[in-house]
Design an enzyme around this catalytic site. Structure first.
Site, mmCIF file in Angstrom:
data_model
loop_
_atom_site.group_PDB
_atom_site.id
_atom_site.type_symbol
_atom_site.label_atom_id
_atom_site.label_comp_id
_atom_site.label_asym_id
_atom_site.label_seq_id
_atom_site.Cartn_x
_atom_site.Cartn_y
_atom_site.Cartn_z
ATOM 1 N N LYS A 6 0.809 -1.226 0.000
ATOM 2 C CA LYS A 6 0.000 0.000 0.000
ATOM 3 C C LYS A 6 0.841 1.275 0.000
ATOM 4 C CE LYS A 6 -3.976 -2.023 2.427
ATOM 5 N NZ LYS A 6 -4.912 -1.887 3.536
ATOM 6 N N ASP A 10 -10.095 2.428 2.959
ATOM 7 C CA ASP A 10 -10.195 1.707 4.246
ATOM 8 C C ASP A 10 -10.951 2.518 5.308
ATOM 9 O OD1 ASP A 10 -8.939 -0.689 3.593
ATOM 10 O OD2 ASP A 10 -6.944 0.047 4.109
ATOM 11 N N ASN A 51 -1.986 3.095 21.784
ATOM 12 C CA ASN A 51 -1.189 2.090 21.074
ATOM 13 C C ASN A 51 -0.102 1.532 21.971
ATOM 14 O OD1 ASN A 51 -0.695 0.711 18.558
ATOM 15 N ND2 ASN A 51 1.238 1.847 18.443
HETATM 16 P P1 NAP Z 1 -0.277 -2.909 11.105
HETATM 17 O O1 NAP Z 1 -0.076 -1.673 10.302
HETATM 18 O O2 NAP Z 1 0.798 -3.944 11.160
HETATM 19 O O3 NAP Z 1 -0.586 -2.426 12.639
HETATM 20 C C1 NAP Z 1 -0.713 -3.355 13.671
HETATM 21 C C2 NAP Z 1 -1.227 -2.670 14.947
HETATM 22 O O4 NAP Z 1 -1.489 -3.666 15.933
HETATM 23 C C3 NAP Z 1 -0.220 -1.691 15.576
HETATM 24 O O5 NAP Z 1 -0.905 -0.646 16.201
HETATM 25 C C4 NAP Z 1 0.465 -2.595 16.621
HETATM 26 O O6 NAP Z 1 1.033 -1.879 17.707
HETATM 27 C C5 NAP Z 1 -0.717 -3.388 17.108
HETATM 28 N N1 NAP Z 1 -0.355 -4.661 17.728
HETATM 29 C C6 NAP Z 1 0.171 -5.761 17.114
HETATM 30 N N2 NAP Z 1 0.378 -6.750 18.023
HETATM 31 C C7 NAP Z 1 0.010 -6.246 19.236
HETATM 32 C C8 NAP Z 1 -0.021 -6.770 20.566
HETATM 33 N N3 NAP Z 1 0.394 -8.029 20.827
HETATM 34 N N4 NAP Z 1 -0.494 -5.997 21.561
HETATM 35 C C9 NAP Z 1 -0.922 -4.733 21.314
HETATM 36 N N5 NAP Z 1 -0.919 -4.170 20.078
HETATM 37 C C10 NAP Z 1 -0.459 -4.914 19.055
HETATM 38 O O7 NAP Z 1 -1.591 -3.690 10.663
HETATM 39 P P2 NAP Z 1 -2.933 -3.087 10.000
HETATM 40 O O8 NAP Z 1 -2.828 -3.179 8.529
HETATM 41 O O9 NAP Z 1 -3.214 -1.778 10.620
HETATM 42 O O10 NAP Z 1 -4.008 -4.197 10.442
HETATM 43 C C11 NAP Z 1 -4.428 -4.327 11.794
HETATM 44 C C12 NAP Z 1 -5.592 -5.325 11.877
HETATM 45 O O11 NAP Z 1 -6.712 -4.792 11.165
HETATM 46 C C13 NAP Z 1 -5.340 -6.695 11.253
HETATM 47 O O12 NAP Z 1 -5.961 -7.663 12.072
HETATM 48 C C14 NAP Z 1 -6.038 -6.640 9.909
HETATM 49 O O13 NAP Z 1 -6.490 -7.908 9.475
HETATM 50 C C15 NAP Z 1 -7.225 -5.757 10.267
HETATM 51 N N6 NAP Z 1 -7.755 -5.030 9.102
HETATM 52 C C16 NAP Z 1 -9.092 -5.170 8.835
HETATM 53 C C17 NAP Z 1 -9.631 -4.496 7.766
HETATM 54 C C18 NAP Z 1 -11.093 -4.666 7.461
HETATM 55 O O14 NAP Z 1 -11.504 -4.297 6.358
HETATM 56 N N7 NAP Z 1 -11.892 -5.174 8.363
HETATM 57 C C19 NAP Z 1 -8.843 -3.671 6.949
HETATM 58 C C20 NAP Z 1 -7.482 -3.522 7.277
HETATM 59 C C21 NAP Z 1 -6.935 -4.219 8.365
HETATM 60 P P3 NAP Z 1 2.573 -1.320 17.632
HETATM 61 O O15 NAP Z 1 2.516 -0.052 16.825
HETATM 62 O O16 NAP Z 1 2.925 -1.075 19.051
HETATM 63 O O17 NAP Z 1 3.390 -2.406 16.975
#
Ligand code: NAP
Length: 268
Positions: free
Chosen positions: A65, A100, A147
């Site tokens: 992206k 999104d 966060n």
């Molecule tokens: P990303 O950019 O990798 O961000 C991950 C986030 O999760 C960060 O804020 C990270 O915190 C946090 N995190 C990860 N492991 C953690 C833990 N053990 N404890 C606390 N916080 C934790 O990922 P993303 O693209 O934003 O996606 C995040 C989620 O949203 C995924 O599950 C994805 O499948 C879902 N999603 C859903 C949709 C939908 O259409 N429904 C669309 C996009 C994404 P840090 O910054 O501290 O690492």
């Protein structure tokens, strides 16, 4: 027949082909939507190749992206996000959009949740959190962002307008919020530790967990507490629906798309 595709790496488990092919059928279009594994360093070649072959449009997922900004002309929203999830080939120009955040907002509004002027907590500061926080902020919510890496929450709050916190403040923030959005990946996997003690959730709150592959512990706790609950399926559907509308100018059949996603999830 027009060809559309999602590019990602990995991309094998994407729900988009099932969802978008169902949408094209319902619209009476003979288009086909496929998934291609594309490495980040080959994204430019892949987008230019798709354009050269007359593809109708593209979706992009992890980890492409941000890289796409080097190839496409982003609209204001995608430029502000620094991320593109939808590519359209428009009169010789390759344009980039990010649907999104609008998808998340539509999921809330479609479920009858009013956000304007309300106290909303977004947990997370990654790509999805950023897109959601921006749209919420544009709607004038009183926004808090919490966060694990507090610095990222502070940076995102400064970017979109809001207050940033670490997870140590989570329980207090949850109790003060009318809408709680989990935009972290916590809950995606069976056995993930809980983000918070579910007993602090309450009736009258809305809990929106954007994880869509399973019912998370957060949603189970919220349901038990009598809160209104929303999973991530409708965000997925609406972000895809906005892509269809950008590509075709037609209103997307969201009910059909939701059905296709839920059926695909049941079969996995
Ligand atoms: P990303 O950019 O990798 O961000 C991950 C986030 O999760 C960060 O804020 C990270 O915190 C946090 N995190 C990860 N492991 C953690 C833990 N053990 N404890 C606390 N916080 C934790 O990922 P993303 O693209 O934003 O996606 C995040 C989620 O949203 C995924 O599950 C994805 O499948 C879902 N999603 C859903 C949709 C939908 O259409 N429904 C669309 C996009 C994404 P840090 O910054 O501290 O690492």
């Amino acid at each position: 027949m027009l060809v559309y595709a999602v590019f990602g790496d990995p991309v094998e488990h994407s729900l988009s082909p099932a969802m978008q092919n169902a949408a094209f059928s319902a619209l009476g279009l003979s288009s086909r939507y496929l998934a291609f594994r594309v490495k980040r360093e080959r994204l430019r070649d892949a987008i230019l190749g798709a354009e050269a072959m007359g593809f109708g449009g593209l979706n992009l997922t992890i980890p492409l992206k941000e890289e796409a900004l080097k190839v496409v002309v982003p609209d204001e929203n995608a430029a502000a996000m620094g991320a593109v999830n939808t590519v359209a080939f428009e009169a010789g120009e390759i344009r980039g959009y990010n649907t999104d955040g609008q998808g998340a907002l539509m999921a809330l509004e479609g479920a009858g949740v009013r956000v304007d002027g309300r106290r909303v907590l977004v947990i997370g500061a990654g790509g999805a959190a950023k897109a959601i926080a921006r749209q919420l902020s544009l709607r004038g919510v009183e926004l808090s962002i919490a966060n694990r890496d507090r610095r990222r929450a502070l940076d995102l709050a400064a970017l979109v307008g809001g207050r940033g916190y670490g997870l140590e403040d989570l329980e207090k923030l949850v109790s003060e919020s009318e809408v709680v959005v989990n935009a972290t990946s916590v809950g995606m996997r069976e056995g993930d530790p809980r983000l918070l003690d579910g007993r602090i959730l309450r009736e009258g709150q809305t809990v929106f967990d954007i994880v869509y592959n399973r019912e998370t512990e957060l949603l189970r706790d919220a349901r038990q507490a009598g809160a209104k609950v929303l999973d991530g399926v409708m965000m997925l559907v609406y972000q895809g629906a906005f892509s269809i509308e950008i590509w075709t100018g037609r209103k997307a059949p969201v009910d059909v798309m939701e059905q296709a996603v839920r059926e695909e999830l049941r079969n996995r």
